[in-house]
Design an enzyme around this catalytic site. Structure first.
Site, short mmCIF file in Angstrom:
data_model
loop_
_atom_site.label_atom_id
_atom_site.label_comp_id
_atom_site.label_asym_id
_atom_site.label_seq_id
_atom_site.Cartn_x
_atom_site.Cartn_y
_atom_site.Cartn_z
N ARG A 235 0.85 -1.19 0.00
CA ARG A 235 0.00 0.00 0.00
C ARG A 235 0.88 1.23 0.00
O ARG A 235 1.92 1.29 0.67
CB ARG A 235 -0.92 0.03 1.22
CG ARG A 235 -1.79 -1.18 1.38
CD ARG A 235 -2.65 -1.48 0.19
NE ARG A 235 -3.92 -0.78 0.18
CZ ARG A 235 -4.88 -0.98 -0.70
NH1 ARG A 235 -4.70 -1.87 -1.66
NH2 ARG A 235 -6.01 -0.31 -0.64
N GLU A 264 -2.61 7.75 -5.55
CA GLU A 264 -2.78 7.27 -6.92
C GLU A 264 -4.21 7.37 -7.43
O GLU A 264 -4.45 7.21 -8.62
CB GLU A 264 -2.31 5.81 -7.01
CG GLU A 264 -3.17 4.84 -6.23
CD GLU A 264 -2.60 3.43 -6.20
OE1 GLU A 264 -3.39 2.50 -6.05
OE2 GLU A 264 -1.37 3.26 -6.32
N HIS A 296 -0.06 -0.18 -9.88
CA HIS A 296 -0.85 -1.09 -9.03
C HIS A 296 -1.24 -2.34 -9.82
O HIS A 296 -2.39 -2.82 -9.73
CB HIS A 296 -2.10 -0.38 -8.50
CG HIS A 296 -2.47 -0.82 -7.11
ND1 HIS A 296 -2.83 0.04 -6.12
CD2 HIS A 296 -2.54 -2.06 -6.55
CE1 HIS A 296 -3.10 -0.62 -5.01
NE2 HIS A 296 -2.93 -1.91 -5.24
#
EC number: 1.1.1.28
Length: 330
Positions: A235, A264, A296
């Site tokens: 994270r 993000e 991601h």
């Protein structure tokens, strides 16, 4: 049974409809997010499957309660985008998909680590300039000779440790909870600080909490072994990005593999070609010569996408039929 599915990508829609056909469940799918503007679409449904990215507006929870909605099934392991206590106060169960494909993230972590260690990005840049010389900047190291620290030894951390162990690495780990499955795979140390002092490569696999937000800041980076590499496939909030960039610029770290960025939300997963990005720290991060940034995407495999879709929908059914689910997080 009728379920509402938000933030559906085309590839997910096909998988979701296949699941619905097999399970005789009616689905209504929307490409858009669950917001104050779209929450009325939930009226008349039994449950919600969602892929929330940014924080869910707190005002949505009481509205869902009024409509009789008792759960939101998140299509990810992370649930930090939800106010879990507020949801609970309104009788809403939040669930996740805790183990959709640990191997996907583990394999990606090691892939990026190898790219950093063997200077693949720099070699490819040189080749594009027709520079085929062997020079010190592209000389790499042998992964198997390195000590790897796994911070967070749950399913993903342990899967990652196994792969590094297979390369011959010494693997050490830290977690507030020791995983009994880790015996013979890694050696536990007593603190994060001890782990980073000993490791050539530090790989983060921990959920975000109030206690570990920005745990990896300049003070922590100063305790890293000289020339170490940081991997964050967990994270974004674990890392203070400004401090990471400073540590790279100062030579405290040799490189970083970053798949998650704290802010993000406005950009991931979107095509931002031709658009201005106002977040200067994000721009510095994605363009830094010592960073391999990915959007991601560590989880993104056929197996993971299928498991996320079906795991969330199964949780919806479980709550409707039994009043709870084994993947409840609040």
């Amino acid at each position: 049974m009728k379920l509402k599915v938000f933030n559906v990508r085309e590839e997910e829609a096909t998988l979701a409809q296949d699941w619905a056909n097999r399970n005789h469940v009616e689905l209504s799918m929307s490409e858009g997010p669950l917001t104050l503007e779209t929450v009325n679409e939930v009226e008349g449904f039994d449950g919600i499957a969602n892929a929330q990215i940014g924080p869910l507006d707190d005002a949505i929870y009481p509205l869902l309660k009024e409509m009789g909605i008792k759960q939101i099934a998140q299509r990810s392991a992370g649930v930090d985008m939800y106010n879990l206590e507020l949801a609970k106060q309104h009788g809403i169960i939040i669930s996740n998909v805790p183990s959709y494909s640990p191997e996907s993230i583990a394999e990606f972590t090691v892939t990026i680590a190898l790219n950093l260690i063997r200077k693949v990005e720099l070699i490819r840049a040189n080749v594009r300039e027709q520079n085929f010389s062997w020079t010190l900047p592209i000389r790499g190291r042998v992964l198997g000779n390195m000590t790897v620290a796994i911070i967070g030894t749950g399913r993903i951390g342990l899967a990652t440790a196994k792969i590094f162990k297979g390369f011959g690495c010494r693997v050490i780990g830290y977690d507030i909870y020791h995983n009994p499955m880790a015996d013979g795979i890694l050696e536990y140390v007593n603190s994060v600080e001890e782990a980073v002092e000993k490791a050539d490569l530090v790989s983060l696999h921990m959920p975000p909490t109030a206690e570990n937000t920005h745990l990896f800041n300049l003070d922590m980076f100063k305790q890293f072994k000289k020339g170490a590499i940081l991997m964050n496939m967990a994270r974004g909030a674990l890392v203070e990005t400004k401090d990471l960039l400073e540590a790279l610029d100062q030579g405290l770290l040799e490189g970083a593999g970053i798949d998650t960025y704290e802010f993000e939300g406005p950009y991931i997963p979107k095509n931002c070609q031709g658009q201005d990005i106002s977040d200067k720290d994000f721009l510095r991060l994605i363009n830094h010569p010592k960073v391999i940034y990915t959007p991601h995407a560590a989880y993104y495999t056929d197996e993971a996408v299928k498991n996320l879709v079906e795991g969330a929908l199964n949780a919806c059914v479980e709550v409707v039929e039994t009043g709870t689910t084994t993947t409840r997080v609040n």
